[in-house]
Each structure stands twice: as structure tokens, then as C-alpha cells.
Write a protein that holds these residues in place. Structure first.
Motif, PDB file in Angstrom:
ATOM      1  N   MET A  30      -1.664   1.029  55.653  1.00  0.00           N
ATOM      2  CA  MET A  30      -2.979   1.009  55.024  1.00  0.00           C
ATOM      3  C   MET A  30      -3.603  -0.367  55.173  1.00  0.00           C
ATOM      4  O   MET A  30      -2.920  -1.389  55.116  1.00  0.00           O
ATOM      5  N   SER A  31      -4.915  -0.399  55.377  1.00  0.00           N
ATOM      6  CA  SER A  31      -5.637  -1.664  55.463  1.00  0.00           C
ATOM      7  C   SER A  31      -7.002  -1.497  54.808  1.00  0.00           C
ATOM      8  O   SER A  31      -7.393  -0.394  54.411  1.00  0.00           O
ATOM      9  N   VAL A  32      -7.740  -2.604  54.703  1.00  0.00           N
ATOM     10  CA  VAL A  32      -9.078  -2.574  54.093  1.00  0.00           C
ATOM     11  C   VAL A  32     -10.060  -1.905  55.047  1.00  0.00           C
ATOM     12  O   VAL A  32     -10.031  -2.128  56.259  1.00  0.00           O
ATOM     13  N   TYR A  33     -10.942  -1.072  54.497  1.00  0.00           N
ATOM     14  CA  TYR A  33     -12.016  -0.455  55.286  1.00  0.00           C
ATOM     15  C   TYR A  33     -13.142  -1.473  55.417  1.00  0.00           C
ATOM     16  O   TYR A  33     -13.935  -1.672  54.500  1.00  0.00           O
TER      17      TYR A  33
ATOM     18  N   LYS B 157     -12.435   1.169  42.534  1.00  0.00           N
ATOM     19  CA  LYS B 157     -12.617   1.931  43.771  1.00  0.00           C
ATOM     20  C   LYS B 157     -12.131   1.078  44.939  1.00  0.00           C
ATOM     21  O   LYS B 157     -12.541  -0.072  45.076  1.00  0.00           O
ATOM     22  N   LEU B 158     -11.277   1.663  45.759  1.00  0.00           N
ATOM     23  CA  LEU B 158     -10.728   0.956  46.912  1.00  0.00           C
ATOM     24  C   LEU B 158     -11.060   1.737  48.184  1.00  0.00           C
ATOM     25  O   LEU B 158     -10.704   2.912  48.313  1.00  0.00           O
ATOM     26  N   TYR B 159     -11.763   1.085  49.086  1.00  0.00           N
ATOM     27  CA  TYR B 159     -12.107   1.687  50.370  1.00  0.00           C
ATOM     28  C   TYR B 159     -11.080   1.209  51.402  1.00  0.00           C
ATOM     29  O   TYR B 159     -10.995   0.024  51.702  1.00  0.00           O
ATOM     30  N   THR B 160     -10.296   2.142  51.919  1.00  0.00           N
ATOM     31  CA  THR B 160      -9.165   1.792  52.769  1.00  0.00           C
ATOM     32  C   THR B 160      -9.205   2.605  54.068  1.00  0.00           C
ATOM     33  O   THR B 160      -9.968   3.565  54.195  1.00  0.00           O
ATOM     34  N   THR B 161      -8.380   2.205  55.016  1.00  0.00           N
ATOM     35  CA  THR B 161      -8.145   3.020  56.206  1.00  0.00           C
ATOM     36  C   THR B 161      -6.644   3.254  56.328  1.00  0.00           C
ATOM     37  O   THR B 161      -5.838   2.393  55.982  1.00  0.00           O
ATOM     38  N   ILE B 162      -6.282   4.431  56.808  1.00  0.00           N
ATOM     39  CA  ILE B 162      -4.875   4.802  56.951  1.00  0.00           C
ATOM     40  C   ILE B 162      -4.589   5.173  58.404  1.00  0.00           C
ATOM     41  O   ILE B 162      -5.339   5.940  59.021  1.00  0.00           O
TER      42      ILE B 162
ATOM     43  N   ASN C 144      -6.781   4.960  61.754  1.00  0.00           N
ATOM     44  CA  ASN C 144      -7.762   4.213  60.957  1.00  0.00           C
ATOM     45  C   ASN C 144      -8.760   5.147  60.276  1.00  0.00           C
ATOM     46  O   ASN C 144      -9.977   4.935  60.337  1.00  0.00           O
ATOM     47  N   VAL C 145      -8.243   6.188  59.649  1.00  0.00           N
ATOM     48  CA  VAL C 145      -9.097   7.145  58.933  1.00  0.00           C
ATOM     49  C   VAL C 145      -9.451   6.559  57.569  1.00  0.00           C
ATOM     50  O   VAL C 145      -8.561   6.170  56.808  1.00  0.00           O
ATOM     51  N   PRO C 146     -10.756   6.465  57.235  1.00  0.00           N
ATOM     52  CA  PRO C 146     -11.149   5.844  55.956  1.00  0.00           C
ATOM     53  C   PRO C 146     -10.959   6.784  54.769  1.00  0.00           C
ATOM     54  O   PRO C 146     -11.306   7.964  54.840  1.00  0.00           O
TER      55      PRO C 146
END
Length: 213
Positions: free
Chosen positions: A131-134, A156-161, A173-175
Motif C-alpha cells: 500500500m502507498s499514498v494516492y 479519510k485515507l486515500y491509498t493505492t494497492i 496501483n488501484v486507488p
């Protein structure tokens, strides 16, 4: 007398031509400047980065027991990221991560996540996840952290997986949007030096829809 008159007239003509030439050069320089300025208006806005200052609606001084929203958001993402980092064999990594991070979750939330991990153990087999920051929605604690009480927050956390199973990439990198509950808890500072704990989820993680050109 006629010779001097012709010389004077010729001199005036030369001066007039010099002035015309100077005006042409000046007009050319102004035109070039206008062209460069127009190009700048089109190109440079794409290269400019605006760094927003921190929240200045109140003094930078904080009370002794006050926890800044940026700290709450940073803590939340750090723990969530580690919970979603599964390597080699996700079936065992998920439970190991939960056990390792138990100090940073309330008891109710820990057992909820543990039951979820065990129920999903078959789907975790041979699964890797990171996981990383979007970056399309940068972290902004003053908009993404809602203060409920002085000791509880919604974050609220906007992330990418990025996820693979059996060596095959299934998420790239799906948000996703996570909506978490965080509470202050300083009951065991030797285990949890942050004085914060994840307490639950306000909603299931939702995939952020992006436009595809």
C-alpha cells in the motif's frame, strides 16, 4: 548655399531612416516579448508547484494534551500501510501483522480484523500486497481528519494497492479510500508510544473511480 542645404536635407533623411529602423527593432522586440509571454502562460502553469502553508487559522502553539490532525493522519496511514503489506504468504503474514501491531488497535477492532483475516485466509494464500499514498489526492489533515472530540477522530485515507497472487498481478496501483476511526489511548506507552489507536472503520474500503481516456 545649395550644397549646404542638400547636405542638411540628406542628414535629416538619414536621421529619419535611423529612427524608423529603431522603431522597427523596438516593435520586433515587443512582439517577441509578447510571444514569449504567451508561451509562458501556456507552458509554465504545468510546471509550477504551489506549496500550501499549514493551517494558520489558529496559533501554532498547541495545548499540552492536544494532538494535531497531521499526527493523527500520519499514525493512521502508518498502521494501515503495515496491516496491508503482505509478503510471500499472505495467509500467515496478515495474522502476524495483526499480532505485531495489536498495541496500536483497540481490542474490539483487533479481534474484528483477526476474524476477518482468518475467514479470508484461503484467499490470502500466495498473495503479496503493498500500500502507498494516492498521490492524485495528497494527504491534507485539515480536510481529511474530522475531530469528533478532543480524543477521537474520523480519518479519510486515500491509498493505492498493488497486489499479486501466485506471481500474477491482479491489482496495479488501484486507488482505495479508507474511512477509519481513531481514538487517543495512552494506557500502555511502553508498547504504544504514539498514544493513539485504530478503533474501527466507518465504511468498507471503497475503490476510487478514475477516468480512463
Amino acid at each position: 548655399m545649395n550644397i549646404f542645404s542638400r547636405t542638411k536635407a540628406r542628414h535629416q533623411v538619414d536621421e529619419a531612416q535611423i529612427k524608423v529602423t529603431n522603431w522597427k527593432l523596438a516593435c520586433g522586440a515587443l512582439f517577441l516579448l509578447c510571444v514569449l509571454q504567451a508561451v509562458g502562460f501556456i507552458v509554465y502553469p504545468k510546471l509550477i508547484k504551489i506549496h500550501h502553508p499549514p493551517d494558520t487559522s489558529k496559533s501554532m502553539l498547541t495545548a499540552l494534551n492536544e494532538i494535531p490532525p497531521a499526527q493523527v493522519q500520519g499514525f493512521s496511514f502508518m498502521i494501515l500501510q503495515q496491516l496491508n503489506n503482505l509478503k510471500d504468504d499472505g495467509k500467515y503474514t496478515a495474522e502476524n501483522q495483526l499480532t505485531r501491531l495489536r498495541c496500536f488497535m483497540t481490542e474490539d477492532y483487533f479481534y474484528l480484523k483477526l476474524r476477518t483475516a482468518r475467514n479470508a485466509s484461503l484467499s490470502f494464500n500466495d498473495r503479496n500486497r503493498a500500500m502507498s499514498v494516492y498521490t492524485a489526492i495528497p494527504p491534507n489533515p485539515y480536510e481529511q481528519v474530522t475531530i469528533l472530540t478532543p480524543t477521537s477522530w474520523n480519518v479519510k485515507l486515500y491509498t493505492t494497492i498493488t497486489e499479486s497472487a501466485g506471481g500474477e498481478l491482479i491489482k496495479d496501483n488501484v486507488p482505495f479510500l479508507y474511512n477509519l476511526q481513531v481514538v487517543a489511548d495512552n494506557s500502555d506507552p511502553s508498547c504504544n508510544e504514539y498514544g493513539l489507536k485504530l478503533a474501527g472503520e466507518n465504511d468498507v474500503p471503497r475503490r476510487i473511480r478514475t477516468e480512463i481516456n
